[in-house]
Design a protein around this motif. Structure first.
Motif, PDB file in Angstrom:
ATOM      1  N   PRO A 247       0.816  -1.211   0.000  1.00 44.06           N
ATOM      2  CA  PRO A 247       0.000   0.000   0.000  1.00 44.06           C
ATOM      3  C   PRO A 247       0.851   1.263   0.000  1.00 44.06           C
ATOM      4  CG  PRO A 247       0.177  -0.823   2.205  1.00 44.06           C
ATOM      5  CD  PRO A 247       0.946  -1.790   1.327  1.00 44.06           C
ATOM      6  N   ASP A 248       2.171   1.127   0.150  1.00 44.44           N
ATOM      7  CA  ASP A 248       3.021   2.289   0.401  1.00 44.44           C
ATOM      8  C   ASP A 248       3.091   3.259  -0.779  1.00 44.44           C
ATOM      9  OD1 ASP A 248       3.606   0.114   2.136  1.00 44.44           O
ATOM     10  OD2 ASP A 248       5.313   1.261   2.875  1.00 44.44           O
ATOM     11  N   LEU A 249       2.934   2.771  -2.007  1.00 44.64           N
ATOM     12  CA  LEU A 249       3.116   3.637  -3.156  1.00 44.64           C
ATOM     13  C   LEU A 249       1.835   4.355  -3.578  1.00 44.64           C
ATOM     14  CD1 LEU A 249       5.396   1.403  -5.419  1.00 44.64           C
ATOM     15  CD2 LEU A 249       6.057   3.157  -3.786  1.00 44.64           C
ATOM     16  N   ASN A 250       0.697   3.902  -3.132  1.00 51.51           N
ATOM     17  CA  ASN A 250      -0.563   4.485  -3.591  1.00 51.51           C
ATOM     18  C   ASN A 250      -0.854   5.785  -2.839  1.00 51.51           C
ATOM     19  OD1 ASN A 250      -3.198   5.017  -4.436  1.00 51.51           O
ATOM     20  ND2 ASN A 250      -3.649   2.844  -4.619  1.00 51.51           N
ATOM     21  N   PRO A 251      -0.943   6.921  -3.542  1.00 53.20           N
ATOM     22  CA  PRO A 251      -1.121   8.212  -2.847  1.00 53.20           C
ATOM     23  C   PRO A 251      -2.460   8.342  -2.140  1.00 53.20           C
ATOM     24  CG  PRO A 251      -1.339   8.487  -5.220  1.00 53.20           C
ATOM     25  CD  PRO A 251      -0.858   7.082  -5.007  1.00 53.20           C
ATOM     26  N   ILE A 252      -3.480   7.561  -2.547  1.00 53.88           N
ATOM     27  CA  ILE A 252      -4.797   7.719  -1.925  1.00 53.88           C
ATOM     28  C   ILE A 252      -4.808   7.204  -0.485  1.00 53.88           C
ATOM     29  CG2 ILE A 252      -5.891   5.497  -2.480  1.00 53.88           C
ATOM     30  CD1 ILE A 252      -8.330   7.197  -3.442  1.00 53.88           C
ATOM     31  N   GLU A 253      -3.809   6.348  -0.132  1.00 57.78           N
ATOM     32  CA  GLU A 253      -3.728   5.847   1.241  1.00 57.78           C
ATOM     33  C   GLU A 253      -3.596   6.996   2.240  1.00 57.78           C
ATOM     34  OE1 GLU A 253      -4.064   2.768   2.273  1.00 57.78           O
ATOM     35  OE2 GLU A 253      -4.253   1.903   0.260  1.00 57.78           O
ATOM     36  N   LYS A 254      -2.899   8.066   1.831  1.00 55.32           N
ATOM     37  CA  LYS A 254      -2.737   9.237   2.698  1.00 55.32           C
ATOM     38  C   LYS A 254      -4.078   9.923   2.937  1.00 55.32           C
ATOM     39  CE  LYS A 254      -0.479  12.588   4.808  1.00 55.32           C
ATOM     40  NZ  LYS A 254       0.202  12.390   6.104  1.00 55.32           N
ATOM     41  N   LEU A 255      -4.929   9.964   1.930  1.00 57.25           N
ATOM     42  CA  LEU A 255      -6.244  10.581   2.102  1.00 57.25           C
ATOM     43  C   LEU A 255      -7.100   9.781   3.076  1.00 57.25           C
ATOM     44  CD1 LEU A 255      -7.196  11.691  -1.527  1.00 57.25           C
ATOM     45  CD2 LEU A 255      -5.901  12.917   0.225  1.00 57.25           C
ATOM     46  N   TRP A 256      -7.015   8.439   3.009  1.00 55.64           N
ATOM     47  CA  TRP A 256      -7.773   7.621   3.955  1.00 55.64           C
ATOM     48  C   TRP A 256      -7.344   7.927   5.388  1.00 55.64           C
ATOM     49  CZ3 TRP A 256     -10.930   7.243   0.561  1.00 55.64           C
ATOM     50  CH2 TRP A 256     -10.909   6.441  -0.569  1.00 55.64           C
ATOM     51  N   ARG A 257      -6.034   8.084   5.605  1.00 56.95           N
ATOM     52  CA  ARG A 257      -5.542   8.382   6.963  1.00 56.95           C
ATOM     53  C   ARG A 257      -6.027   9.747   7.439  1.00 56.95           C
ATOM     54  NH1 ARG A 257      -0.898   5.617   4.983  1.00 56.95           N
ATOM     55  NH2 ARG A 257       0.154   7.543   4.416  1.00 56.95           N
ATOM     56  N   ILE A 258      -6.049  10.719   6.511  1.00 55.19           N
ATOM     57  CA  ILE A 258      -6.524  12.063   6.874  1.00 55.19           C
ATOM     58  C   ILE A 258      -7.999  12.009   7.255  1.00 55.19           C
ATOM     59  CG2 ILE A 258      -6.990  14.376   5.983  1.00 55.19           C
ATOM     60  CD1 ILE A 258      -4.485  14.095   4.241  1.00 55.19           C
ATOM     61  N   MET A 259      -8.801  11.292   6.478  1.00 59.32           N
ATOM     62  CA  MET A 259     -10.228  11.172   6.768  1.00 59.32           C
ATOM     63  C   MET A 259     -10.455  10.498   8.120  1.00 59.32           C
ATOM     64  SD  MET A 259     -11.628  10.059   2.985  1.00 59.32           S
ATOM     65  CE  MET A 259     -13.333   9.833   3.519  1.00 59.32           C
ATOM     66  N   LYS A 260      -9.714   9.437   8.374  1.00 59.08           N
ATOM     67  CA  LYS A 260      -9.855   8.723   9.640  1.00 59.08           C
ATOM     68  C   LYS A 260      -9.501   9.625  10.816  1.00 59.08           C
ATOM     69  CE  LYS A 260      -8.292   4.564  12.051  1.00 59.08           C
ATOM     70  NZ  LYS A 260      -7.431   3.356  11.965  1.00 59.08           N
ATOM     71  N   SER A 261      -8.428  10.403  10.668  1.00 54.21           N
ATOM     72  CA  SER A 261      -7.996  11.293  11.744  1.00 54.21           C
ATOM     73  C   SER A 261      -9.045  12.373  12.004  1.00 54.21           C
ATOM     74  CB  SER A 261      -6.655  11.928  11.380  1.00 54.21           C
ATOM     75  OG  SER A 261      -6.261  12.876  12.337  1.00 54.21           O
ATOM     76  N   PRO A 315       9.410   5.018   3.661  1.00 54.10           N
ATOM     77  CA  PRO A 315       8.733   5.830   4.687  1.00 54.10           C
ATOM     78  C   PRO A 315       7.549   6.618   4.139  1.00 54.10           C
ATOM     79  CG  PRO A 315      10.732   6.925   4.009  1.00 54.10           C
ATOM     80  CD  PRO A 315      10.724   5.597   3.290  1.00 54.10           C
ATOM     81  N   TYR A 316       6.542   5.950   3.599  1.00 52.05           N
ATOM     82  CA  TYR A 316       5.312   6.604   3.164  1.00 52.05           C
ATOM     83  C   TYR A 316       4.134   5.834   3.721  1.00 52.05           C
ATOM     84  CZ  TYR A 316       7.468   9.810  -0.157  1.00 52.05           C
ATOM     85  OH  TYR A 316       8.179  10.838  -0.723  1.00 52.05           O
TER      86      TYR A 316
END
Length: 316
Positions: A247-261, A315-316
């Protein structure tokens, strides 16, 4: 009966810098050591040492007497060089060993504070292990993903229940978000709920606008199903090859973390399925193109780090 302390064990009082300066000044005006002792109360042997240190350590041409205290070796270290190397080597071999256990593993008895000091000198510091997807040797052969692996804490898929969502983004554009029903997602569901109503229109609109588009999605079973592959071929949707557990390379994973936070910080807390669905949609609607532009532009950097680390985590 009180026994007076032995003269041999009596510790002499250290002379002050003012006393040393006076001794040196009296010597320079021509007084003997006996005369200096009578005037200052400092013993003759001590006067001789003060004068000698001034001659040996005074800077050439300096008119100021040298009155600093003599350097001291200090308390001997608890561990010698070999024992320090053994301690650091053991810590590197067993990254997750508790400091208390590590301290007891060496022959010389030292405190945890002392052991921590020597480890710090060796470049080892207390850190919390990062959670990263567990990678087998086969994953690494397929995935050319910078962290030292012994400092990572592998994470595995859990069986907890939660709302599944799907979303799509492109540089400068945001696609729809789909809230999926509970109970798992099969290939047929992926085609009927995601590809046909959401992915196909967004992909085709972006392809018409840019004349190039490719879908980035992981190796989840619904994505790899025959029905999903057939649907992508039917609608001419190109898909990027995707190694397992990455999952480390997919940029949308960061959006999921932001939404969860953001949702976790809401007051009152979101506790029901309906409230969570509504909150997810609201948070997705809040995103604008600038929020994920840098994430998408970081893909070339992620790929380079992935290749450089030869299948390890990044580290992503």
């Amino acid at each position: 009966m009180i026994v007076p302390p032995s003269p041999l064990n009596k510790r002499r009082k250290e002379t002050t810098e003012a006393q040393r300066a006076k001794v040196i000044t009296l010597y320079e005006v021509g007084l003997t050591y006996n005369e200096i002792e009578e005037r200052t109360g400092v013993k003759r042997s001590t006067c001789w040492n003060i004068v000698k240190r001034d001659k040996d350590r005074q800077k050439p041409g300096s008119l100021t007497p040298y009155t600093a205290s003599a350097p001291r070796s200090g308390r001997p270290e608890k561990l010698n060089k070999r024992e320090k190397r053994n301690l650091i080597s053991l810590a590197k071999r067993s990254r997750r060993m508790h400091l208390g256990v590590l301290t007891k593993s060496i022959t010389t008895k030292v405190s945890m504070k002392t052991a921590r000091k020597y480890l710090k000198q060796g470049g080892l510091h207390k850190r919390r292990a990062k959670r990263k997807p567990f990678l087998t040797k086969l994953h690494k052969l397929k995935l050319d993903e910078v962290d030292s692996e012994e400092c990572l804490l592998p994470s595995f898929k859990s069986g907890r229940t939660s709302i599944m969502i799907w979303g799509s983004i492109q540089l400068g554009n945001k696609g729809p978000m789909v809230i999926l029903p509970n109970g798992g997602l099969k290939g047929k569901d992926y085609v009927e709920l995601i590809i046909e109503p959401a992915l196909k229109p967004f992909y085709q609109s972006r392809y018409r606008a840019t004349h190039e588009a490719i879908v980035m999605e992981d190796g989840a079973p619904p994505h790899k199903s025959k029905l999903a592959s057939a649907a992508r071929n039917k609608y001419n949707i190109q898909k990027m090859p995707w190694p397992a557990q990455s999952p480390d390379l997919n940029p949308i994973e960061k959006l999921w973390r932001i939404m969860k936070s953001r949702i976790n910080k809401r007051e009152p807390r979101v506790t029901t399925h309906e409230a969570l669905s509504k909150a997810l949609q609201e948070e997705w609607d809040r995103f604008v193109a600038e929020d994920f532009r840098k994430l998408i532009e970081s893909i070339p950097k992620r790929v380079k780090m992935c290749l450089k680390n030869r299948g390890g985590s990044i580290p992503y």
